[in-house]
Design a protein around this motif. Sequence first.
Motif, PDB file in Angstrom:
ATOM      1  N   ALA A 139      60.756 -34.870 153.955  1.00 35.71           N
ATOM      2  CA  ALA A 139      61.931 -34.654 153.866  1.00 35.71           C
ATOM      3  C   ALA A 139      62.811 -36.328 152.842  1.00 35.71           C
ATOM      4  CB  ALA A 139      63.128 -34.344 154.392  1.00 35.71           C
ATOM      5  N   PRO A 140      63.792 -36.143 152.325  1.00 31.57           N
ATOM      6  CA  PRO A 140      64.385 -37.110 151.565  1.00 31.57           C
ATOM      7  C   PRO A 140      64.564 -38.366 152.866  1.00 31.57           C
ATOM      8  CG  PRO A 140      65.417 -35.705 150.468  1.00 31.57           C
ATOM      9  CD  PRO A 140      64.506 -34.823 151.509  1.00 31.57           C
ATOM     10  N   PRO A 141      64.373 -39.790 152.947  1.00 33.70           N
ATOM     11  CA  PRO A 141      64.812 -40.441 153.752  1.00 33.70           C
ATOM     12  C   PRO A 141      65.284 -40.406 154.803  1.00 33.70           C
ATOM     13  CG  PRO A 141      63.854 -41.906 152.127  1.00 33.70           C
ATOM     14  CD  PRO A 141      63.619 -40.462 151.608  1.00 33.70           C
ATOM     15  N   VAL A 142      66.780 -39.709 153.885  1.00 28.81           N
ATOM     16  CA  VAL A 142      68.670 -39.744 154.528  1.00 28.81           C
ATOM     17  C   VAL A 142      68.334 -39.143 155.152  1.00 28.81           C
ATOM     18  CG1 VAL A 142      69.876 -39.048 152.868  1.00 28.81           C
ATOM     19  CG2 VAL A 142      70.670 -40.291 154.470  1.00 28.81           C
ATOM     20  N   LYS A 143      67.586 -37.762 155.039  1.00 33.35           N
ATOM     21  CA  LYS A 143      67.735 -36.795 156.181  1.00 33.35           C
ATOM     22  C   LYS A 143      66.501 -37.300 157.370  1.00 33.35           C
ATOM     23  CE  LYS A 143      67.148 -31.736 155.564  1.00 33.35           C
ATOM     24  NZ  LYS A 143      66.992 -30.260 155.180  1.00 33.35           N
ATOM     25  N   GLU A 144      65.187 -37.548 156.745  1.00 33.36           N
ATOM     26  CA  GLU A 144      64.264 -37.931 157.729  1.00 33.36           C
ATOM     27  C   GLU A 144      64.720 -38.800 159.102  1.00 33.36           C
ATOM     28  OE1 GLU A 144      60.354 -37.384 156.672  1.00 33.36           O
ATOM     29  OE2 GLU A 144      62.182 -36.202 157.768  1.00 33.36           O
ATOM     30  N   TYR A 149      65.510 -37.126 166.741  1.00 39.26           N
ATOM     31  CA  TYR A 149      65.475 -36.948 167.319  1.00 39.26           C
ATOM     32  C   TYR A 149      63.922 -36.206 168.409  1.00 39.26           C
ATOM     33  CZ  TYR A 149      67.688 -32.812 165.519  1.00 39.26           C
ATOM     34  OH  TYR A 149      68.355 -31.804 164.751  1.00 39.26           O
ATOM     35  N   MET A 150      63.641 -35.404 166.670  1.00 37.61           N
ATOM     36  CA  MET A 150      62.929 -34.200 166.831  1.00 37.61           C
ATOM     37  C   MET A 150      61.247 -35.275 167.148  1.00 37.61           C
ATOM     38  SD  MET A 150      63.311 -32.473 163.467  1.00 37.61           S
ATOM     39  CE  MET A 150      64.655 -30.991 163.780  1.00 37.61           C
ATOM     40  N   GLY A 243      79.910 -26.488 158.669  1.00 37.41           N
ATOM     41  CA  GLY A 243      81.154 -27.862 158.584  1.00 37.41           C
ATOM     42  C   GLY A 243      80.901 -29.101 158.021  1.00 37.41           C
ATOM     43  N   ARG A 244      82.518 -29.058 157.282  1.00 38.72           N
ATOM     44  CA  ARG A 244      82.316 -30.103 156.251  1.00 38.72           C
ATOM     45  C   ARG A 244      81.454 -31.889 157.039  1.00 38.72           C
ATOM     46  NH1 ARG A 244      83.400 -30.566 152.042  1.00 38.72           N
ATOM     47  NH2 ARG A 244      85.342 -28.644 151.959  1.00 38.72           N
ATOM     48  N   ASP A 245      82.094 -31.788 158.631  1.00 35.96           N
ATOM     49  CA  ASP A 245      81.334 -33.361 158.788  1.00 35.96           C
ATOM     50  C   ASP A 245      80.244 -33.079 159.545  1.00 35.96           C
ATOM     51  OD1 ASP A 245      83.658 -34.341 158.444  1.00 35.96           O
ATOM     52  OD2 ASP A 245      85.227 -33.720 160.415  1.00 35.96           O
ATOM     53  N   ASP A 246      79.492 -32.138 159.632  1.00 32.81           N
ATOM     54  CA  ASP A 246      78.194 -32.289 160.628  1.00 32.81           C
ATOM     55  C   ASP A 246      77.248 -32.891 159.971  1.00 32.81           C
ATOM     56  OD1 ASP A 246      75.546 -31.117 161.833  1.00 32.81           O
ATOM     57  OD2 ASP A 246      75.895 -28.825 161.011  1.00 32.81           O
ATOM     58  N   GLY A 247      76.994 -33.499 161.416  1.00 34.39           N
ATOM     59  CA  GLY A 247      76.084 -35.003 161.220  1.00 34.39           C
ATOM     60  C   GLY A 247      74.788 -35.303 161.130  1.00 34.39           C
ATOM     61  N   VAL A 248      74.021 -33.839 161.493  1.00 31.14           N
ATOM     62  CA  VAL A 248      73.017 -33.458 161.457  1.00 31.14           C
ATOM     63  C   VAL A 248      71.945 -32.578 159.767  1.00 31.14           C
ATOM     64  CG1 VAL A 248      72.962 -32.002 162.743  1.00 31.14           C
ATOM     65  CG2 VAL A 248      70.717 -32.768 162.487  1.00 31.14           C
TER      66      VAL A 248
END
Length: 296
Positions: A139-144, A149-150, A243-248
Amino acid sequence: MKAVSAGCLEIHYHEVGPEHGDPVIMLHGFPYDAHAYDAVSADLAGRGFRCLVPYLRGYGPTRFLSSETMRSGQQAALGADLLAFMDALGIKRALLGGYDWGGRAACIVAALWPERVRGLVSCGQGYNIQDIANARQPAPPVKEARYWYMYYFHTERGRFGLTQNRHDLCRYIWSLWSPSWRFDDATWAATALSFENPDFVEIVLHSYRHRFGGISGDPSYDEIEERLSAQPDISVPCIVLQGRDDGVDPPVEQDSDRAHYTGFYERRIIDGAGHNLPQEAPEAFAAAMVKLAGAQ
């Protein structure tokens, strides 16, 4: 608290609302538990719905019936558990809702057994069925980076960390994924007990290792996994809540999940909520469920 033998599990669950009300089954994710739906269940029960909230395999008092059963956390197992739960309670058709692991189970049943589902409320990833065949594509680095935790759980260091520090680790994840949620110690403590399940660590590790194609699943679920590999569409009415603030799994402008839904579909982005949306914004979740019930 109630319990029922369903498939390979004795599933413990909360039930509120009239016995003959329209059934609503709501499922939690990692690292949460059935308490995520306390406020939603109270709201919907007051409207005449029969609300059932099970503890997933590896959480709370839910237990395997046999020590010989593989402690699998793969997506097919979660979907099969939900279907077995419905069968065990004689529920032919229900409204389903979930997020994270629970949202995946709900999406699987909605996709493969649509005749059992009146409607679906899916939080976070709207189309929550894993594409394991292509899981090795980066995935894009920001998503990786959000998936640290995975990768941690792929290591033996991660196994020891989850075993020895599960409470600190899970509470840290809560704060990362829901940065605007001001939960108190009592709220945390009520759910933290569920992580003492003797199968929690093995189920979590298997879930995150299997989804990347790195280890085998339980052969008894091979047929379901084969069907899921086709990335089946979902035909039942669905409302996706993010959620707009979803951190993951923060919402993005382009709704790529829409293409997987062939029936009624609506996406709502909820301000002030993060990943644990039913517990952070119970009114929004209950409203979505009521709308789906009225659309029948």
